[in-house]
Write an enzyme that holds these catalytic residues in place. Structure first.
Site, short mmCIF file in Angstrom:
data_model
loop_
_atom_site.label_atom_id
_atom_site.label_comp_id
_atom_site.label_asym_id
_atom_site.label_seq_id
_atom_site.Cartn_x
_atom_site.Cartn_y
_atom_site.Cartn_z
N ASP A 28 38.05 -25.12 25.34
CA ASP A 28 37.42 -23.85 25.70
C ASP A 28 35.97 -24.06 26.14
O ASP A 28 35.46 -23.34 26.98
CB ASP A 28 37.45 -22.90 24.50
CG ASP A 28 36.95 -23.56 23.23
OD1 ASP A 28 37.64 -24.46 22.72
OD2 ASP A 28 35.86 -23.20 22.77
N TYR A 85 34.37 -33.63 23.20
CA TYR A 85 33.36 -32.58 23.03
C TYR A 85 31.96 -33.15 22.74
O TYR A 85 30.97 -32.78 23.36
CB TYR A 85 33.77 -31.61 21.91
CG TYR A 85 32.72 -30.58 21.63
CD1 TYR A 85 32.59 -29.48 22.46
CD2 TYR A 85 31.83 -30.73 20.58
CE1 TYR A 85 31.60 -28.55 22.23
CE2 TYR A 85 30.84 -29.79 20.35
CZ TYR A 85 30.73 -28.70 21.18
OH TYR A 85 29.74 -27.79 20.96
N LYS A 143 45.25 -22.94 19.99
CA LYS A 143 44.12 -22.10 19.58
C LYS A 143 43.50 -21.48 20.82
O LYS A 143 43.04 -22.16 21.72
CB LYS A 143 43.09 -22.96 18.86
CG LYS A 143 41.92 -22.14 18.34
CD LYS A 143 40.89 -23.09 17.79
CE LYS A 143 39.71 -22.37 17.20
NZ LYS A 143 38.60 -23.30 17.00
#
Lengths: 271, 533
Positions: B298, B263, B370
């Site tokens: 995500d 990320y 998640k």
């Protein structure tokens, strides 16, 4: 994301009554709906308070159709009611549409090749503490947005994407180093009006750094700010040449670059 | 039970490829250190506090050692050697003297080195003991007040002021949140130091500091006891100080940490090498502290198309799993992320979402997945957004997701209002109660779209992993494979903080993390293969 509504589909004014009120299910019923939270415990008294607020908002009669406690100290209301306001639609100025034509990728490249005879240099960044590169990336990255390729896609445009959390000093220095034709800053974070402050600071720094500039593209780069929450300010207030809002596509930005930096070129020259 | 009839051979191949792709990176992490890994080890040894300008003493000490003797041997030897030779009361006094430039560091040898190493080991052991005790404390709290059933409802608090965050977090817990995440100030990921103390000023979030961690955990302990269920606290071990923030999280009993393998590289332009080295240490600490990591797949779908890039999510999850397990994380600590981000205008978009969500569920059956709500296609039409969030909740329940981040109908308009949060919780409660055990009844048709799509995404994932193995992961990242952003191995922020370890490197906390089973002595069995030694 929503496309900006264009004004071309609006029927002629003569078809529209000049005095208007909101429409629920009958012309002139003036019905609207609103919701809000009051910082009081739920109950009859809270509902009366909600109705009092609705009346002050101009809803009369109003009815509380839903009241729900949110924890011990708050109540959420949904209100329907009739507003007593009239809008003089004839007096509402028709907003200006896009002041430039939307160009195809080919036209954009042709314009730059024909007029500039070199690559058009664009520097982009998220400035200040803003780390959300999604906006600037959507406009600059090849991947683009809404089915349109980003500015990187055009061979005639050289893109320098500085990424996130770039300082104004770094941005000015890079713009000077690469002789930028345009500078794009993206501001997503709006807490404490950071987007406004950051953008003003950026614009001021560019005006300081190019003291002899005559105008955008003449002695200084074109300054463009983009972000979802610039709708409360004008270009002049920020000190930039153009603001782009939510839903802006790379094609709109590229077309604007051509319009603003190559004003003498028109798509008609395509022959 | 497999509903998708995935070919176990293909799944095994995917994991083997992920292992191969990760191996050179892990080797690099084993042979390098960073300024933040060194600072984290000093924090574990008990050094905290900052100068009057807010620059932490760990930064001063590491910088001073680096200037004088370099960091390739680690800070432990020069630091504890100086403590032995000079009359400083403790690490803090030494750091303050070092900041003034009055300490001479050297690289001790022979019996001096042995003495310094021994002291440094004792300090690291004490720090690790503190983390172990916090984990035991969590286990005791879970037994005492109770662990909520899954899916856990995950809510975000983000005021910028820890003293505003606390009542909001407690209110969120009372409204039904099982997990409270305190979003960090956006500026923090690129700070090469961890701010100190309780903070009241942040942009779009609150600074992650040890004191803020302590205050919030304590407030949530109170509300956990009041509600009779343990409310978990989440923060972010990412950015340039990932190892230190992980350490502080372990010391203050945070429960979950955002900690993705790529990320920071892709979305924050942090140097890839720095990220991977920092990440391994942070995950070793998380493993030891019993912290569940949340990965950030995500996010890829916020820049890339959710259908076209579905396989990059799976590839990243497999890499996160591999990196996590190698660092000692158990399956129950792998909160792998994914999201409901397909354009609702795409025909069959909900079936495709179900396919992706079920695929992830079956690939990682024991991971607390998640699931993230729609953001990209929230248009400002709050009514349509509420509907889309309901479908997200439905997909989450149907596919047995473990942690559901609650979608707000005002996503993209403003930070959630009290009423937005309340309506969002009403939405998820309705879906959860109305569906009950619907996941049991959801058995996609063997040759239907859902099964076919899941298999296609898995097969594309294997193909991409194959290419990554041929090309190396660092090159793949440089080529813009993930999130469409190109990040070269030598670009980005923080590369100057990466140091190759010398043969004489001493890192006492690292030694403990490398040689001990992070889950030893716990009653809950550690899943086989989670700790590789």
């Amino acid at each position: 994301m929503t496309e900006q509504q264009t004004t071309t589909d609006v029927p002629e004014l003569k078809d529209i009554p000049s005095i208007i009120r909101p429409y629920g299910d009958t012309t002139g019923d003036a019905m609207v709906q609103t919701s809000f939270t009051l910082p009081v415990p739920a109950g009859k008294r809270a509902e009366l308070a909600a109705l009092a607020l609705a009346r002050q908002m101009g809803l009369d009669p109003a009815s509380v159709v839903h009241a729900k406690p949110m924890g011990p100290d708050f109540t959420f209301f949904i209100i329907y009611g009739k507003v007593n306001h009239l809008i003089d639609y004839a007096g509402i100025e028709v907003p200006e549409g896009r002041e430039y034509p939307l160009l195809s990728a080919k036209e954009i490249e042709l314009a730059i090749r024909t007029v500039l005879n070199r690559r058009l240099v664009v520097v982009g960044a998220c400035i200040g503490t803003d780390a959300h590169t999604v906006g600037i990336d959507a406009i600059l990255n090849v991947k683009g947005f809404a089915g349109e390729k980003g500015l990187e896609y055009h061979r005639e445009i050289q893109v320098v994407n500085m990424g996130a959390q770039v300082t104004v000093e770094e941005l000015v220095a890079r713009a000077k180093a690469v002789n930028a034709d345009a500078v794009l800053v993206s501001q997503v974070v709006t807490q404490k009006n950071a987007h406004i402050h950051n953008t003003k600071q950026m614009a001021a720094a560019f005006h300081d750094a190019y003291p002899t500039a005559v105008g955008p593209g003449i002695g200084r780069p074109l300054l463009i700010a983009g972000g979802p929450r610039f709708d409360t300010v004008t270009e002049d207030e920020l000190g930039v040449d153009r603001i782009f809002g939510k839903g802006t596509t790379p094609g709109e930005v590229a077309s604007y670059l051509v319009h603003a930096l190559l004003p003498n070129w028109t798509p008609e020259e395509r022959s | 039970m497999s509903k998708l009839d995935l070919d176990p051979q293909v799944v095994r191949k995917a994991r083997l490829l992920a292992e191969r792709a990760a191996e050179p990176i892990i080797e690099m992490a084993r042979t390098h250190t960073t300024v933040s890994v060194e600072r984290a080890q000093l924090r574990l040894a008990g050094l905290s506090g900052a100068d009057s300008d807010g620059l932490p003493w760990v930064n001063h000490l590491v910088d001073a050692v680096r200037d004088q003797v370099g960091l390739e041997h680690g800070v432990a030897l020069p630091v504890w050697d100086a403590l032995l030779r000079e009359p400083h009361a403790d690490l803090s006094a030494l750091a303050q003297a070092a900041a003034l430039g009055t300490v001479t560091f050297r690289l001790p040898s022979g019996s001096d080195a042995d003495a310094a190493t021994s002291l440094a080991r004792r300090a690291a052991r004490e720090g690790m003991g503190r983390i172990d005790r916090r984990r035991t404390e969590r286990d005791a709290m879970l037994a005492e007040v109770g662990d909520p059933p899954k899916p856990w409802i995950y809510l975000i608090v983000a005021t910028g002021d820890i003293y505003e965050d606390i009542p909001q977090a407690q209110a969120a817990a009372r409204e039904g949140a099982d997990v409270v995440a305190v979003i960090r100030s956006t500026g923090q990921s690129l700070l090469d130091f961890v701010p100190e103390g309780a903070t009241r000023e942040g942009y779009a979030g609150t600074y992650a500091t040890q004191e803020n961690f302590r205050l919030m955990r304590s407030a949530l302990d109170d509300v956990s006891k009041e509600l009779g269920r343990y409310v978990r606290l989440t923060n972010y071990a990412s950015g340039l100080c990932m190892p230190e923030i992980a350490t502080l999280a372990g010391l203050e009993r945070l429960d979950m940490m955002l900690n993705d393998c790529m990320y920071g590289i892709i979305f924050r332009d942090i140097n890839p090498r720095r990220t991977f080295i920092d990440q391994r240490f942070s995950r070793q600490i998380h493993a030891r502290a019993g912290i569940v990591i949340n990965t950030g797949e995500d996010n890829y779908l916020t820049t890339a198309d959710a259908v076209d890039a579905a396989h990059t999510v799976v590839v990243s999850q497999l890499l996160n799993e591999r990196f996590g397990k190698e660092a000692g994380l158990a399956d129950s600590q792998l909160g792998l992320g994914h999201a409901f981000e397909i354009n609702p205008a795409v025909p069959d978009s909900f079936r495709l979402e179900l396919a992706h969500a079920q695929l992830v569920r079956e690939l990682f059956p024991d991971a607390p997945l998640k699931y993230m709500p729609p953001t990209k296609h929230m248009t400002g039409n709050v009514f349509a957004g509420y509907l889309l969030d309901a479908f997200f909740n439905l997909a989450g329940v149907m596919t047995g997701q473990s942690i559901i981040l609650i979608g707000m109908m005002t996503e993209g308009i403003h930070t959630p209002w009290l009423s937005d949060r309340d309506l969002a919780l009403e939405n998820v409660r309705y879906v959860r109660d109305a569906c009950g055990a619907l996941a049991e009844d959801f058995v996609p048709r063997p040759d239907g779209l859902v099964v076919q799509r899941a298999k296609q995404v898995l097969s594309e994932s294997v193909d991409l992993l194959d290419r990554i193995c041929d090309d190396t992961l660092l090159n793949a990242i440089a080529d813009g494979t993930f999130g469409v952003t190109r990040r070269p191995a030598d670009g980005g922020k923080g590369l100057d903080g990466v140091i190759e370890r010398a043969d004489t490197y001493v890192g006492p906390a690292l030694d403990i993390l490398e040689t001990e089973d992070p889950h030893a002595g716990r009653t809950e069995p550690t899943p086989a293969g989670s700790v590789k030694r």
